[in-house]
Design a protein around this motif. Sequence first.
Motif, PDB file in Angstrom:
ATOM      1  N   GLU A 195      42.464  38.814  30.595  1.00 38.97           N
ATOM      2  CA  GLU A 195      42.482  39.017  29.242  1.00 38.97           C
ATOM      3  C   GLU A 195      43.885  39.299  28.669  1.00 38.97           C
ATOM      4  N   ARG A 196      45.004  39.889  29.439  1.00 41.14           N
ATOM      5  CA  ARG A 196      46.260  40.118  29.041  1.00 41.14           C
ATOM      6  C   ARG A 196      47.062  38.963  28.905  1.00 41.14           C
ATOM      7  N   PHE A 197      47.050  37.900  29.593  1.00 43.54           N
ATOM      8  CA  PHE A 197      47.891  37.031  29.731  1.00 43.54           C
ATOM      9  C   PHE A 197      47.294  35.709  29.478  1.00 43.54           C
ATOM     10  N   PHE A 198      45.975  35.619  29.000  1.00 41.67           N
ATOM     11  CA  PHE A 198      45.156  34.475  28.669  1.00 41.67           C
ATOM     12  C   PHE A 198      45.275  33.428  29.554  1.00 41.67           C
ATOM     13  N   LEU A 199      44.575  34.042  30.560  1.00 41.38           N
ATOM     14  CA  LEU A 199      44.355  32.989  31.856  1.00 41.38           C
ATOM     15  C   LEU A 199      43.136  33.114  32.337  1.00 41.38           C
ATOM     16  N   SER A 200      42.439  32.067  33.012  1.00 38.46           N
ATOM     17  CA  SER A 200      41.157  32.035  33.438  1.00 38.46           C
ATOM     18  C   SER A 200      41.354  33.020  34.570  1.00 38.46           C
ATOM     19  N   GLU A 201      40.112  33.718  35.313  1.00 38.47           N
ATOM     20  CA  GLU A 201      39.958  34.574  36.273  1.00 38.47           C
ATOM     21  C   GLU A 201      40.456  33.825  37.421  1.00 38.47           C
ATOM     22  N   SER A 202      40.237  32.460  37.630  1.00 43.99           N
ATOM     23  CA  SER A 202      40.481  31.805  38.947  1.00 43.99           C
ATOM     24  C   SER A 202      42.035  31.821  38.916  1.00 43.99           C
ATOM     25  N   THR A 203      42.501  31.146  37.845  1.00 50.55           N
ATOM     26  CA  THR A 203      44.112  31.358  37.950  1.00 50.55           C
ATOM     27  C   THR A 203      44.709  32.598  38.315  1.00 50.55           C
ATOM     28  N   VAL A 204      44.161  33.834  37.677  1.00 48.77           N
ATOM     29  CA  VAL A 204      44.690  34.942  37.981  1.00 48.77           C
ATOM     30  C   VAL A 204      44.629  35.171  39.476  1.00 48.77           C
TER      31      VAL A 204
END
Length: 237
Positions: A195-204
Amino acid sequence: MTDASPQTASPTAPVRVALVDDQALVRTGFRLVLDAEPGIDVVGEAGDGRAAVELADATEIDVLLMDVRMPGVDGITATAEVTASHPGTRVIVLTTFDLDEYAFAAIRAGASGFLLKDVRPNELVAAIRTVHEGEATLSPRVTRRMLELFAAELPTEPARPAGASPAGPLDALTAREREILVGIAEGLNNTELSERFFLSESTVKTHVGRVLQKTGARDRVQLVILAYESGLLDAHG
């Protein structure tokens, strides 16, 4: 003629858990909870730190629940020995007191988190699965307190996890990976990082995996300590 029948997926191996506490009643209580949980096998028990180390040497263990305050060899010493000799074994330390300095010392010795002994059954099971998957079971409040306790013990030169580059454990990180590391050090989980970096969880998850690999850290707890010792939190504060 080709056999088109569907193949049955191989079952996931159960999480092998061992219990270490000098009180047999405590071990029995945890065993009753875990024996009733599918996908978790209790593979051994020990009543003190020395027996815990011997158990880890003799048995393949995924997650070790370790009491910190025991007569003879305590949980801190045992945690250090087990994690050094068996890097694949994750340790969760058990304590009677919230924010127990002994528990934090065990984390510094290599544990992946800690739980209070009166933890709810569902929280115990969730913590075991979380740690087994390579995450850490530490809340943001606990993380902050841990850093406060460690601050007075910081070395002049930042500590470097095994396998890190001699030039510095953070030098190989990209700007995004440093941001992810700061978020981890602040106690954010993967959903919150997403949510903070506007990324998908898979990318995180990919970023977190790369940060672990590049720094040589064993898990998120080591990343928290590394970020603090390297001054990364101060730089982003």
